[in-house]
Design an enzyme around this catalytic site. Sequence first.
Site, PDB file in Angstrom:
ATOM      1  CB  CYS A   1       4.966   8.650   7.956  1.00 41.49           C
ATOM      2  SG  CYS A   1       5.890   9.171   6.269  1.00 41.49           S
ATOM      3  CB  ALA A   2       3.123   8.891  12.567  1.00 42.44           C
TER       4      ALA A   2
END
Lengths: 1274, 182
Positions: free
Chosen positions: A1241-1242
Amino acid sequence: MAVLSFIDFFSTSIQRVAISTVVNICRKLPSESPSLFMDAVPILCNILQYEDRQLVENVAICLTKIADQVCESPALLDQLCRHGLIHQSTHLLNLNSRTTLSQPVYNGVIGLLRKLSSGSTLAFRTLYELNIGYRLKEIMSTYDISHSVSTTHPINACSNQVHEVLKLVIELLPASPEDNQLALEKESFLVNQPDLLQRFGTDMLPVMIRVLNSGANVHVSYGCLSAIHKLTCLSKSGNLVELLKNANISSVLAGILSRKDHHVVVVALQLAEVLLEKYSDTFLNSFIKEGVFFAIEALLNSDRGQKNQVSGFIQGSADLSQKPATKETVKCLCQSFEKSPSSSSKTCKIENDSVYRLATRIKESFFGPEVFNSEKGLTDVLQNLKDLSVALSALMTVPVDAHVLHDEKFFSIWNQIRERLNGRESVSTFEFTESGIVKSLANYLSNGLYQRKLSKGDPECDHLPLVGKRYEVFTRLLWSDGEATSSVLVQKLQNSLSSLENFPIVLSQFLKQRNSFAAIPNGRCTSYPCLRVRFLKAEEETSLRDYSQDFVTVDPLCCLDAVNQYMWPKVNLEPIESVEAKDQAIECQSSQLQSTSISCQGESSSPMEIDSVPSDAPQSQGSQVEDQTQLPGHGSGSEQENASSSSSEKEDALPRLLFRLEGLELDRSLTVYQAILLHKLKSDIETTNGSKMSGPHYITYERDAQLEDSSENLVSPRSMEDDEYRPFLSYLFAHRLALRLKGSSPPAYDMLFLLKSLEGMNRFLFHLVSLGRINAFGEGRLENLDDLMVLVRPVAHSEFVSSKLTEKLEQQLRDSFAVSTCGLPPWFNDLMDSCPFLFSFEVKSKYFRLAAFGSQKVHHHPQHLSSSNVHGEGRPGTGSLPRKKFLAYREKVLESAAQMMELYGNQKVIIEVEYNEEVGTGLGPTLEFYTLVSRAFQNPDLGMWRSDCSSFVGKPGEHSGVLLSPSGLFPRPWSGTSTTSSDMLQKFVLLGTVVAKALQDGRVLDLPFSKAFYKLILGQELSSFDIHFVDPALCKTLVELQALARRRKVFTETQGDSLAAKCDLSFHGTKIEDLCLEFVLPGYTDYDLAPHSDNDMVNLDNLEEYIKAVVNATVCDGIQKQVEAFRSGFNQVFPIEHLRIFNEEELETMLCGEHDLFNMNEVLDHIKFDHGYTSSSPPVENLLEILHEFDKEQQRAFLQFVTGSPRLPHGGLASLSPKLTIVRKHGSDSSETDLPSVMTCANYLKLPPYSSKEKMKEKLMYAITEGQGSFHLS
Amino acid sequence: MMTPGGSGRLRPLPTAMYAGYSGTASSWVAKTSVSASGKRIQREMAELNVDPPPDCSAGPKGDNLYHWIATIIGPSGTPYEGGIFFLDIIFPSDYPFKPPKLVFKTRIYHCNVDAAGNLSVEILRDSWSPALTITKVLQAIRSIFLKPEPYSPALPMIARLYLTDREKHDEVAKEWTLRFAK
C-alpha cells in the site's frame, strides 16, 4: 527580538541601530532555535521595503546571516526564502533548487530579487555579475513543464512563476525615460558594461521569443514583449540584432499584431518602431516578408473603419479596458508589471488611440511608397505561392474524369510547392497563410467537400472514391522522400494555425461558487450564478402566448432543449390535456428536486421565481441569491443529468421552439451558457471575463416550423460502394469539424482541415501506401509481389500537438468555474471532437477525466497526490470518492470480478479488495486483484482471444495458462452459430466493465491488447491492413493476394477474359489453384466463412471474394459481437465515447501504464530511502545493481512484489504514489536469513542489510518469485 | 508448458523433449477438423511421393496429418555425408498462411540448427509464403547442408568456427554425424 517588533515606531537612526543589533544577534544565532529568528524574518522583510537604503542593505545582510545559519535545514530555508534575500537566493536559483523549494517559495525568491534589484544598484549589479540571465533562461525553458505541473490550484495566472521571472527581467532592464536616480545609475552601469548586458540578452532573448511563440497567456506575452522592448531600447550591439534575426522576431511580431488585446498590440508596435528606428536596413526586408507591415496595415484599416463609424467606439473600448481595472479585482495588464503596486491611479496607462497613432507613425516614417504598392510589396516567394495556389484552384475546374491529367498537373504543382517548402529561402508563416495555398490544397483534396455538410442526397457523394484517390496520390507524393516534407508541412501549418486562431478562453474568476436559484428549467438551487434572461415572443409569432415580461433566472448549464421543454407548456395557446399533464409532471419533478432547499427559501416557493430587481443592478441579484441554502455536496451535474434524461423520455414529439438571441438562432444542443457565450464572443476580445455573463439577456422564441428530425442526416461514407478508402475517409469525415468553427474563422478552419487530413494520412499511412502499391501492381506498374512490402515512416504524433492550443486548454481547465460546471467554451468541445490530436496527452487526460467523471477528479494529477491525499495511498483519480471493501476469492478470480462489478460497477466508488482468509487490504491487494483478473482473462480456455498457433517460441518457465499472442490480444473470430458464444460474450461484457472501472479508479491492467483492439475500443473501423497488428504474416499474404485479385480485375476490365488468365497472375510463381487454399478461415475452420458454394477451393475467380470474407471474419463480423459485448460492459461504468479523444498508444498508456519499466537513470531520482538507508549505503547500492541486472520478467516480478502490479502507472516510477521507499529491516540477529518484505500500500520495501550482493539477490529472487499471491502480516 | 489447461486432451507425446510445442499443435488439431488445411497437406504429400527431392523423404507420423516425420540423408561431399537426420514437422492449423515448424530430432553440428534442433532458416520465418511447399522447405534444408548460412546463425559459435577455421568445423561436424546420425 523585541527590538524588531517595535522597530516601526523608531526614528530612522534608531532603526539603524536596532537593525545592527539584530545583525549581531543573527551572527550568534544558535541553530537549534529556529523559531525565534523565523519570527523576525517577516519584520526584516518588511524593512526591506523601506525607502532607507542603508537600512535595507543592513537587513539584507542580516537575512543572509540567518540563511547561513540555517542552510543545513532545507525546511527552514524554505521558510526563510519566502522572505528571501539576494545572494542567498541567487545562490538558491543557481543550485537548481527548484526541486526542493515549493513553487510559491520559489516565486517569492524571484520576487525578492526583483524587489532587491529595483531597490538597490548593488543588488542589480550583483545580479548581472552573477549572470542571472543564464539561470532565468533555464527557468523559462522549463516553462512548459512547470505549466503542466502547476495546475493544482486554479491560481491566478499572474502569480505563476514565469510571471515573476518576467517581472524580474523587466526590472533588470531599467526604463530610460524615468528620471529617477536609481534608474539612471543602473543605466550607466549597463552602458559601461555592455558585455554583461549582451550576455544577458543572449541568454534571455531566444527563450522569451519561444515562450512568446507558444504562450497564449496574455500576461506572459505582454511581459515578454515589454522585456524585449526594453532590451532593444538599451542595447547597442550588433550582436543583438543577429539574435533577433535568428529568433525570427518579425514573424512573431506579425502574429502578435493580429491579436486583439490592446496592450499587447501597443507594445508590439513600440517594439517594431524601435527596431525600425535603430536597424532599419536589416529589418525592413524581413518585416515585409513576414507580413508585419501587412498586419500593421490591417490594424490601421480596422481602426480607421471604426473611427469613421463612431468616434465613440474608442471611448467604448476604453470603458472596456477600464472597467475591469476599476470595478473588478483584476489589474489592468500594464499595471501587473508596475513597479509599485501602490499606484493609485487605476486608469489604463495606455491611451486608447495609441494603437492608431503608433501605427500611423510607423507607417509614415518607414513605409516608403514602394513598400505598399501592393504588388511589389510582396516577396517573390509569396507571389510564387499565390500562383501555385491559383493553379491548384484552376485544377478543380478540370473535369473529374480526366484522371491522368489530374495526376500530372497535381504532381507538377505539388513539386513546386515542395521545392518552395524545402527551399533555401524558407517560406515565412505569413507568406504561407497569405498565399491561400492551404485553402486551395484542402479544397482540391476533398474536392470541395470540406466546406459543407454531407447529406444523403448530395451528388458529391459519388465523388468520394475520387477524394480517396486524391488523398492516396497526395500521400504518395508527400512521403516520397521520407517523412521530412510532411513534417515540414505540418510545422508550417502549426505555425500558421497558432498565428491565426483566436479561440477565446473564458476565465470566470468573478463567478465565485455561490448558490443561486435557477427558475428554469426546473427551479432549483445551483452552486453557481444564474443567468438572467428575458424571454420575448417573436413579433410575427401568433400561435404562442406571451411569456412573462420580467427577467427570470436560468440555470446557465441547462440545455436549450430543456428550456424548450419548460417553456412550451407555458406558452402554448392550445391547452391540451396531455400538455397539462406534462406540465404537472415537470412541476412535480421540480418541486421534488427542490424539496431539500425550498423550505428555507422564504418568500418565494413557486418554482418560477420572477426576479423583481431592476435590470441595471446585477449586483443586488447576486446578494439576493447568496443567502440561498447550501445544496448538499453532491454535484449538480448528476442531478441535471437525471432531470434532463427523465424528461426527455417523456417527450419526443413535442413541438419545438426556436430561440434567437439578437436575431440569431441559437444552437439547441448547447447549454444556455454556451449559447450566449458563443454569441458574445463573436465580437469580443480573446480573453473574456465572466462579467458580461451576469448582464440580462433577451432571448426571443418562436415556434419552430419544421419538426426537426433529430437524426443528423450526415451520410457516413460507409454507404460507399467502393470500400477501399472507407476507413480513412470515415475517419476523416466522421467527426467532421464543426461548421461553427468555420464561421468564426475561415482561414483557421482551412488550416484545421488540412492538418486533420495530414494527421489522418499519417495515421493511415500504411493503409494508403499499401493501397497505392496494390493498385500499381494491379495496373502492371509493379512487377514483383515483393515490392508490395512497404515500410512507412509516419510523422511523430507530437508534431501534431499545437502547443498554443494545449496551453489554452490548460488555462481553461484551471478555471474553477469551467471545471466545476463543465462549462467549457464550445470550441473546445468541437476541437476535441474533431481534432483531438492538437492537444497533448496530459491535457487530454484531464479533459477526459472532466468529461467522463465530473469535476472532482480533474485536479488529481499524480504529481500532487502525495501531498493532497490524506489516505496515504492513492493513484490518479482517487479523489474523495467513497470506498467500498470487497471480499475476493483467489481461486475464483473472474467470478469475484463479476460479482464486484455487479455490485459497484456503475457506482462512483473506489473499490478496495481484500482476499478471503488473508489480512492484507488496501491498495496493494486491489492492484494485485486487477493483475490477477487480467491474467485470468488471458486463459486460453476461455476462447476469447486469437492465439498464434504457429508460435512455438515459448520459453520454459513462463507463466502457465497464459496464451501466447505476440501481437497482442485480439478477439478470436466466432461465427454466430457457435455454442460457446454466450458464455464467452459474457466474459467480454465483464472485461469491458473491468477495463472501464480500472480507468475510472486509475488502476493499471496487465492486458496486452493488440493495437487493433484499441482501435476497436476507440470506435474505429478496421480494414484488411489492420490485420497487420493482429497477425502480420497473414496480413502480408492477404495484401499480396489482394494485389493479385486487383491485377486480375484490371485485366478483365481492359482486355478479354481469355487473355487475362494467361497473364502473369501467379502467386510467387505458383498458380492460385495450386496453393490449394480452402474456402475457410485460416486457423479457424469452424468459422462459417461463406454460404457453401459448390467450389470449396480458392481460385482466381473467387479470390477477391475469399479475401473479403477472410478480412470480414477476422476484423469485422467475426468479432463484432465480442466488441459490442465489451462496449456494453464498458458503458455500464461510463460512456465509451469519452475515450475517443485518445489514440491507440495513449489509450494503452492510460490502461496499462508505462510501456517500459524503469530505466536506471531515473531510479535514483524517484526512490526514497529511509530508516537507516541512504542512497549510498552499501545494501542500497547492491539493490540498485541487482535491479539493473534484472531482465524484464524479473523487473515485472519485482514491481509486482513491491507495488502489487507488474506495470507502472503512466509517468513511470515518478508517478508512483507514494514513492517507492526502501527501508532497513531490523530483524532478528541473523539478518542473513531474513527475507525482504513489503508494504504494497505504501510501496515500502523492507530490506535487511545483507552482507553481500549475491546473498541479497538470492533472497530477493526468492521473495519475488515465491512471495506472489498472498498478503500476510510481516 | 504452454497449455496445461488443454493437456487433458493431449494424446501421448512422442518425446518429452519437445513436448511443449507438439502438445499445443495437437491440441489445436483436436479442436479443429482435419479439413482445415488438410487438402493442401494431402496434396503436398502426394506431390512428395511422386517427385521426392534428392536425399529426402517425409510423411505423416501416424494418423495425424499435421504431424510429419522427415529424413534427410547427408549429401555427399559434406561433413554430414552418410548421416541420416530425422526431423519433426508440425503443420499449424492455419497452414499455409503460416510456415510449418521443423525440428531436428537427430543432433547435428550445424550453425543454423540450435541445441534443441530448431532451425534458423529465413523461409521458415519472415520470408515464408504460401507459395512454398514442404518439398521446397526440405530442399532448402538440404541446401544448408551443402552450404551453411553463417550470417544468420542459430549458434554463433559454430558460425564463427565455420568462417575462421573451416577444417576444424568440418571435422567436428563429421564426428557428430558419425556419433549421432548413423
